[in-house]
Design an enzyme around this catalytic site. Structure first.
Site, PDB file in Angstrom:
ATOM      1  N   HIS A 222       4.654   5.530  -5.673  1.00 19.43           N
ATOM      2  CA  HIS A 222       4.415   5.260  -4.249  1.00 19.43           C
ATOM      3  C   HIS A 222       4.138   3.778  -4.037  1.00 19.43           C
ATOM      4  O   HIS A 222       3.882   3.025  -4.975  1.00 19.43           O
ATOM      5  CB  HIS A 222       3.214   6.056  -3.732  1.00 19.43           C
ATOM      6  CG  HIS A 222       1.898   5.650  -4.339  1.00 19.43           C
ATOM      7  ND1 HIS A 222       1.541   5.980  -5.626  1.00 19.43           N
ATOM      8  CD2 HIS A 222       0.867   4.946  -3.830  1.00 19.43           C
ATOM      9  CE1 HIS A 222       0.339   5.503  -5.889  1.00 19.43           C
ATOM     10  NE2 HIS A 222      -0.095   4.846  -4.825  1.00 19.43           N
TER      11      HIS A 222
ATOM     12  N   ASP B  47       1.432   1.705  -1.398  1.00 12.57           N
ATOM     13  CA  ASP B  47       0.314   2.030  -0.514  1.00 12.57           C
ATOM     14  C   ASP B  47       0.614   1.639   0.934  1.00 12.57           C
ATOM     15  O   ASP B  47       1.207   0.584   1.193  1.00 12.57           O
ATOM     16  CB  ASP B  47      -0.949   1.263  -0.947  1.00 12.57           C
ATOM     17  CG  ASP B  47      -1.345   1.568  -2.379  1.00 12.57           C
ATOM     18  OD1 ASP B  47      -1.097   2.692  -2.849  1.00 12.57           O
ATOM     19  OD2 ASP B  47      -1.918   0.662  -3.030  1.00 12.57           O
TER      20      ASP B  47
ATOM     21  N   HIS C 150       3.896   1.769  -7.537  1.00 11.37           N
ATOM     22  CA  HIS C 150       3.074   2.029  -8.724  1.00 11.37           C
ATOM     23  C   HIS C 150       2.807   3.522  -8.872  1.00 11.37           C
ATOM     24  O   HIS C 150       2.991   4.296  -7.932  1.00 11.37           O
ATOM     25  CB  HIS C 150       1.783   1.218  -8.700  1.00 11.37           C
ATOM     26  CG  HIS C 150       0.932   1.435  -7.495  1.00 11.37           C
ATOM     27  ND1 HIS C 150       1.225   0.886  -6.264  1.00 11.37           N
ATOM     28  CD2 HIS C 150      -0.193   2.159  -7.310  1.00 11.37           C
ATOM     29  CE1 HIS C 150       0.316   1.243  -5.381  1.00 11.37           C
ATOM     30  NE2 HIS C 150      -0.566   2.036  -5.992  1.00 11.37           N
TER      31      HIS C 150
ATOM     32  N   ARG D 126     -10.857  -0.666  -6.191  1.00 13.06           N
ATOM     33  CA  ARG D 126      -9.667  -1.215  -5.520  1.00 13.06           C
ATOM     34  C   ARG D 126     -10.046  -1.901  -4.218  1.00 13.06           C
ATOM     35  O   ARG D 126     -10.776  -1.329  -3.409  1.00 13.06           O
ATOM     36  CB  ARG D 126      -8.681  -0.082  -5.233  1.00 13.06           C
ATOM     37  CG  ARG D 126      -7.296  -0.581  -4.877  1.00 13.06           C
ATOM     38  CD  ARG D 126      -6.353   0.570  -4.666  1.00 13.06           C
ATOM     39  NE  ARG D 126      -6.177   0.809  -3.245  1.00 13.06           N
ATOM     40  CZ  ARG D 126      -5.356   1.724  -2.747  1.00 13.06           C
ATOM     41  NH1 ARG D 126      -4.632   2.480  -3.545  1.00 13.06           N
ATOM     42  NH2 ARG D 126      -5.246   1.890  -1.453  1.00 13.06           N
TER      43      ARG D 126
HETATM   44  C1  SIN Z   1      -3.556   3.639  -6.856  1.00 13.49           C
HETATM   45  O1  SIN Z   1      -4.052   2.750  -6.182  1.00 13.49           O
HETATM   46  O2  SIN Z   1      -2.560   4.248  -6.516  1.00 13.49           O
HETATM   47  C2  SIN Z   1      -4.200   3.992  -8.176  1.00 13.49           C
HETATM   48  C3  SIN Z   1      -3.754   3.115  -9.282  1.00 13.49           C
HETATM   49  C4  SIN Z   1      -4.476   3.434 -10.552  1.00 13.49           C
HETATM   50  O3  SIN Z   1      -5.521   4.078 -10.534  1.00 13.49           O
HETATM   51  O4  SIN Z   1      -4.005   3.017 -11.605  1.00 13.49           O
END
Ligand code: SIN
Length: 277
Positions: free
Chosen positions: A94, A96, A253, A268
């Site tokens: 995906h 974000d 990612h 994050r």
């Molecule tokens: C995400 O922000 O999609 C999670 C990425 C991760 O935990 O590696």
């Protein structure tokens, strides 16, 4: 400071402490971010305040509507999977916030607690995905737009209620339901680099504008398969002190969920973006 471009997507930057950047170092990092759409740092020692200060150098912070916030710092979204949870956050390809009218620029993810093994994050390049298409398909896609939505991933239609309780998402399905579905170009001109990138993704793209879901599916699936070709992908192995900073307009990612029974905690910060054209 040394910048090493990785074979799939991204660059690893070593020999720098991102808490104390000189103007030259900041400019070098900015160029690497613009060129690669994804940068990694190792051996950083960031407190929550350092993380926030680094993020603020790049833009305004987006307060996440669907993830649990850090107890003391609402700017930091907790991307946590507890040992007893089966699902993780981001466990599929995906990008974000494509469900927003002005999708987020990107995110800065800091490793806080890692499983003994597994828990890597895979990234792929939407520049390379676009570049690999034939000229005819590029021209067709450049005239098209697609509808994106948070309704099915985060709204009442998601059917994903695992999120309440500890870690994970916080629900807020009514907030997701209330979001108006945006329409973005299928091929964007990246606002930083000026390069063209493919901008659809499996998690949030519903269909092409004026096409039904059924008519859109075969072409979308074709593009999704191209986007994850091995040669475009970097599999990032986290270590204590690792930091990843990705651009949502240039990459996808996928957080691997291969560490059942173990805890993983990441912090994050997401940066506000702009309308895409
Ligand atoms: C995400 O922000 O999609 C999670 C990425 C991760 O935990 O590696």
């Amino acid at each position: 400071m040394e910048i090493s471009r990785l074979s799939g997507v991204g660059a690893e930057i070593t020999g720098v402490d991102i808490r104390h950047l000189s103007d030259n170092e900041y400019e070098g990092i900015k160029s690497a971010f613009t060129e690669n759409g994804l940068i990694f740092f190792r051996d950083q020692h960031l407190t929550e305040e350092d993380h926030i200060a680094f993020a603020k150098r790049w833009g305004e912070i987006n307060i996440n509507r669907f993830f649990k916030a850090n107890d003391k710092y609402p700017e930091i979204a907790m991307v946590t999977k507890e040992g007893h949870q089966e699902q993780n956050i981001g466990g599929g390809w995906h990008t974000d916030h494509s469900y927003d009218q002005e999708p987020a620029l990107g995110s800065i993810l800091v490793a806080k607690e890692l499983p003994e093994s597994g828990g890597d994050t895979w990234f792929t390049s939407m520049y390379k995905a676009y570049d690999s298409l034939s000229d005819g398909l590029k021209e067709t896609l450049e005239r098209m737009r697609a509808v994106h939505s948070a309704h099915y991933a985060f709204g009442t239609k998601s059917g994903d209620k695992q999120s309440g309780g500890t870690g994970g998402r916080i629900g807020n399905s009514d907030v997701a339901d209330a979001l108006e579905n945006p329409v973005h170009p299928v091929v964007i001109t990246h606002p930083l680099s000026g390069r063209k990138a493919l901008y659809v993704n499996r998690a949030f793209t519903l269909h092409f504008e004026n096409w039904s879901v059924e008519d859109s599916a075969p072409l979308l699936e074709y593009l999704y398969d191209i986007a994850i070709r091995d040669e475009f992908v970097t599999k990032f192995q986290w270590r204590p002190g690792s930091v990843a900073f990705w651009d949502n307009r240039a990459t996808w990612h996928y957080a691997q969920n291969d560490y059942q029974g173990q805890r993983r905690e990441m912090h994050r910060i997401t940066l506000e973006g702009c309308a895409l054209s």
